[in-house]
Scaffold this motif. Structure first.
Motif, mmCIF file in Angstrom:
data_model
loop_
_atom_site.group_PDB
_atom_site.id
_atom_site.type_symbol
_atom_site.label_atom_id
_atom_site.label_comp_id
_atom_site.label_asym_id
_atom_site.label_seq_id
_atom_site.Cartn_x
_atom_site.Cartn_y
_atom_site.Cartn_z
ATOM 1 N N LYS A 91 0.825 -1.200 0.000
ATOM 2 C CA LYS A 91 0.000 0.000 0.000
ATOM 3 C C LYS A 91 0.863 1.255 0.000
ATOM 4 O O LYS A 91 1.880 1.339 0.697
ATOM 5 C CB LYS A 91 -0.917 0.013 1.220
ATOM 6 C CG LYS A 91 -2.009 -1.050 1.178
ATOM 7 C CD LYS A 91 -3.063 -0.809 2.243
ATOM 8 C CE LYS A 91 -3.916 0.399 1.898
ATOM 9 N NZ LYS A 91 -5.068 0.537 2.838
ATOM 10 N N SER A 92 0.413 2.243 -0.770
ATOM 11 C CA SER A 92 1.119 3.523 -0.805
ATOM 12 C C SER A 92 1.100 4.215 0.551
ATOM 13 O O SER A 92 2.024 4.965 0.883
ATOM 14 C CB SER A 92 0.506 4.434 -1.874
ATOM 15 O OG SER A 92 0.868 4.010 -3.174
ATOM 16 N N THR A 93 0.062 3.981 1.333
ATOM 17 C CA THR A 93 -0.040 4.653 2.635
ATOM 18 C C THR A 93 1.127 4.285 3.551
ATOM 19 O O THR A 93 1.502 5.071 4.421
ATOM 20 C CB THR A 93 -1.365 4.298 3.330
ATOM 21 O OG1 THR A 93 -1.532 2.876 3.343
ATOM 22 C CG2 THR A 93 -2.547 4.911 2.606
ATOM 23 N N ASP A 94 1.718 3.092 3.357
ATOM 24 C CA ASP A 94 2.880 2.711 4.166
ATOM 25 C C ASP A 94 4.139 3.455 3.743
ATOM 26 O O ASP A 94 5.176 3.343 4.409
ATOM 27 C CB ASP A 94 3.126 1.199 4.067
ATOM 28 C CG ASP A 94 2.004 0.389 4.695
ATOM 29 O OD1 ASP A 94 1.426 0.861 5.693
ATOM 30 O OD2 ASP A 94 1.694 -0.711 4.187
ATOM 31 N N HIS A 96 3.801 6.926 2.654
ATOM 32 C CA HIS A 96 3.534 8.359 2.663
ATOM 33 C C HIS A 96 4.540 9.099 3.537
ATOM 34 O O HIS A 96 4.905 8.632 4.629
ATOM 35 C CB HIS A 96 2.118 8.624 3.157
ATOM 36 C CG HIS A 96 1.071 8.299 2.133
ATOM 37 N ND1 HIS A 96 -0.282 8.402 2.378
ATOM 38 C CD2 HIS A 96 1.168 7.863 0.849
ATOM 39 C CE1 HIS A 96 -0.957 8.041 1.304
ATOM 40 N NE2 HIS A 96 -0.092 7.720 0.358
ATOM 41 N N ASN A 99 4.800 9.158 7.403
ATOM 42 C CA ASN A 99 4.032 8.017 7.921
ATOM 43 C C ASN A 99 4.611 6.692 7.426
ATOM 44 O O ASN A 99 3.881 5.729 7.232
ATOM 45 C CB ASN A 99 2.556 8.131 7.502
ATOM 46 C CG ASN A 99 1.852 9.286 8.172
ATOM 47 O OD1 ASN A 99 1.899 9.433 9.395
ATOM 48 N ND2 ASN A 99 1.213 10.122 7.382
#
Length: 505
Positions: A91-94, A96, A99
Motif C-alpha cells: 500500500k502507498s499509505t505505508d 507516505h 508516515n
C-alpha cells in the motif's frame, strides 16, 4: 436633484458591470467540464490499454525472464491475467511522507516464492499513480522498505541499506526512513517468523530498480538463450518497479489520455459491472465501443455469460488452504458449492460458514439440523457440527462480525470444546474469503491453537496472554499459507482484537 440610483440617460453606458448570463461559464468551469468529459470510462480503458504496451515492452526487454507481478488494485488493470505470475499488496499509505511503515498485515512473503519459481532472476512489479507523480509511494518507498527488511533478516551484511529513486526521493527522506528500519525490524521480529525455514528463499539480496515511460531505458545486454548470464548484477536479484503511466501535469489529463487511469476504480466504475479480468477477456470488443453507454450495454450482455461459465466450472470444496502446521484448519475460497459440488460429508468435524452461497439444508443430507437464522449449531450424526450465520450482502462486515458472528462463534466453540471425541478438521467458508474468512480463522487460531501452531483446546476456552502480538503471530501463519489470496481489512482485524482482548485482557 437627480436620483443617483436612477437609470442613466438614454444613450449613455451603464457604469455597472453586466451580470453573467445563466449559460455563461467561467474559464475554470469550462476547464473542469472538459477535464470531466475527458475522464470517461472509455478514455480510462483506452489509456490503460496504451500503458500496458509499455509494460509488455519492458517484459520483452528482459526476454521474458522476469515474471510480471501486479500490485493489487491499480496494478491489476495493466497486465492481462494470462501473463501475470502473481500479485502482491503493497500500500502507498505505508510509504507516505512522515508516515513510513512496515505492515505486519501485508508481509507479501509469497513474492519470494514467485521470484524463485520464475527462475530466481528477479521480478517486474507493476503499479500506477495519478496526477503528476512519477511513481506511487508503493513503488518508491513501501517496496524498498520491504526489501531492506528482508535483506537485513536474510543477509546481515546488507543491514540498513535502503534503495529509493534518487530523482524522486530526496537524500534527507531516505535518511529518515533508514533511521526507522531498526524499529520496523523489531516489529517484524515480534512475529517469531523463521524466514530461513521458508521453502523458497532468494540466494542474493533484493535490489529495487525504478522505471516509468518517461525514463530512458536501456535493455540489459544479455543473450536470451543463455540462462547462465545474469540480467543485471551478479550480487543482487533485481526487482524492477515499473510505474505504468507517463507523467501528465496539473489534473493528470492530456487530451484523451489519463495518467494512472486504473487507480481508484471503485469510484469510476460505480455504475458498471467491470473488473480487470472481464476487461482483458473482452478488451477488443470493449475498446471498439464509441461511448460509455455502449460499454455499459456490452457488459450487461456479456456478464451473465461469464458468470454462468464461472458457476459451471466452479470450485470444488477440496480446493482449500491449510493454515496450520498440523493441517487441521482450512479456508475454502470462493465457494461454488451446491448440487454440482457438494461438500463431502464427514470430511471436516466442524464447518464454520458465513457464506450466503452454501445451503446446508440442501447439501448436508437428512441427518443435518442447521438453523440458518439463529446461528445455531447443527449436528450431523455424531461427528460433524455446522455453524452457519450468513454475512449480510449489504452493510459493514466488520460491525456484523463484532456484534453478531464472533460472539455467537465464541459460544459455539465453547460448546464444541466440551463435546466428547477429538476434533480432527475445521473448515471456514465465506463469500469474501480473503477478508472475512481470514478474520474467522484468526479467531479460531487464537482460541484453539498453541504457539507451535498445533490444535490444543484449553479446558475452559480462556487462554491467557492474548494481546495484539499474540494475534499478529497467528495472522502471519495464515499469510504464509495463503500468500496473495490474503487481504484482511484493518476493520475486520480490529473486530477480532476487540472480542478476544475484551474477553481475555
Amino acid at each position: 436633484m437627480p436620483n443617483p440610483h436612477s437609470s442613466p440617460p438614454f444613450g449613455l453606458p451603464s457604469l455597472r458591470p453586466p451580470s453573467p448570463l445563466p449559460h455563461e461559464l467561467t474559464p475554470s468551469q469550462i476547464s473542469h467540464q472538459i477535464s470531466t468529459a475527458s475522464r470517461s470510462i472509455l478514455n480510462r480503458l483506452r489509456s490503460i490499454h496504451h500503458d500496458s504496451q509499455f509494460l509488455l515492452s519492458i517484459h520483452s526487454a528482459y526476454h521474458g525472464r522476469l515474471p510480471l507481478v501486479v500490485n493489487k488494485r491499480a496494478g491489476e488493470w495493466y497486465v492481462p491475467p494470462p501473463l501475470r505470475a502473481g500479485s502482491v499488496y503493497f500500500k502507498s499509505t505505508d510509504g507516505h511522507t512522515g508516515n513510513w511503515g512496515f505492515s505486519l498485515r501485508r508481509l507479501n512473503l509469497h513474492l519470494l516464492e514467485i521470484i524463485e519459481k520464475g527462475g530466481g532472476e528477479g521480478a517486474i512489479i507493476v503499479d500506477s499513480t495519478r496526477r503528476g507523480k512519477r511513481y506511487p509511494d508503493s513503488l518508491s518507498k513501501t517496496i524498498p522498505i520491504w526489501c531492506a527488511l528482508i535483506n537485513t533478516v536474510l543477509f546481515p551484511t546488507h543491514t540498513n541499506k535502503l534503495y529509493t529513486p534518487p530523482h524522486v526521493i530526496s537524500p534527507q527522506e531516505n535518511h529518515y526512513i533508514r533511521a526507522l528500519l531498526p524499529t520496523f525490524l523489531t516489529s517484524f521480529s515480534s512475529l517469531n517468523l523463521n524466514l530461513s525455514s521458508l521453502p523458497h528463499l532468494p540466494k542474493k539480496p533484493l535490489r529495487p530498480f525504478f522505471i516509468n515511460p518517461d525514463d530512458l531505458f536501456t535493455p540489459p545486454p544479455i543473450n536470451s538463450n543463455d540462462k547462465s548470464q545474469h540480467l543485471i548484477f551478479e550480487d543482487y536479484i533485481p526487482l524492477v518497479l515499473a510505474s505504468a503511466s507517463r507523467v501528465v501535469k496539473n489534473d493528470g489529463v492530456e487530451g484523451e489520455y489519463i495518467q494512472g487511469a486504473g487507480d481508484d476504480a471503485e469510484n469510476w466504475l460505480k455504475n458498471i459491472n467491470l473488473d480487470p479480468q472481464f476487461f482483458w477477456t473482452h478488451h477488443q470488443q470493449i475498446l471498439n465501443c464509441q461511448t460509455d453507454g455502449e460499454v455499459t450495454g456490452l457488459t450487461k450482455v456479456l456478464r451473465p455469460l461469464v458468470e454462468e461459465t464461472q458457476y459451471t466450472l466452479g470450485l470444488d470444496a477440496t480446493n482449500t488452504y491449510s493454515v496450520t502446521l498440523d493441517d487441521t484448519l482450512f479456508i475454502l475460497p470462493k465457494p461454488f458449492v451446491g448440487e454440482k459440488y457438494p461438500l463431502r460429508q464427514g470430511e471436516h468435524n466442524i464447518i464454520i460458514d458465513v457464506s450466503a452461497a452454501v445451503n446446508y439444508l440442501a447439501t448436508a443430507g437428512a441427518g443435518a439440523a442447521c438453523d440458518r437464522v439463529r446461528s445455531h449449531c447443527g449436528i450431523m450424526g455424531s461427528t460433524q457440527s455446522i455453524f452457519h450465520l450468513p454475512l449480510p450482502q449489504k452493510g459493514k462486515p466488520a460491525k456484523f462480525l463484532r456484534e453478531k458472528i464472533l460472539p455467537s462463534l465464541l459460544e459455539f466453540l465453547a460448546r464444541e470444546s466440551r463435546r466428547e471425541g477429538s476434533i480432527q478438521s475445521i473448515l471456514v467458508i465465506s463469500d469474501n474469503p480473503g477478508d472475512v474468512s481470514v478474520a474467522i480463522a484468526l479467531f479460531v487460531l487464537s482460541l484453539w491453537y498453541n504457539d507451535s501452531g498445533a490444535l490444543e483446546i484449553p479446558p475452559s476456552l480462556l487462554p491467557s496472554g492474548i494481546d495484539k502480538i499474540y494475534i499478529r503471530r497467528r495472522l502471519t501463519w495464515i499469510i504464509s499459507a495463503m500468500g496473495e489470496a490474503v487481504s484482511v481489512s484493518r476493520a475486520n482485524l480490529n473486530s477480532v482484537n476487540a472480542i478476544l482482548m475484551q474477553r481475555f485482557d
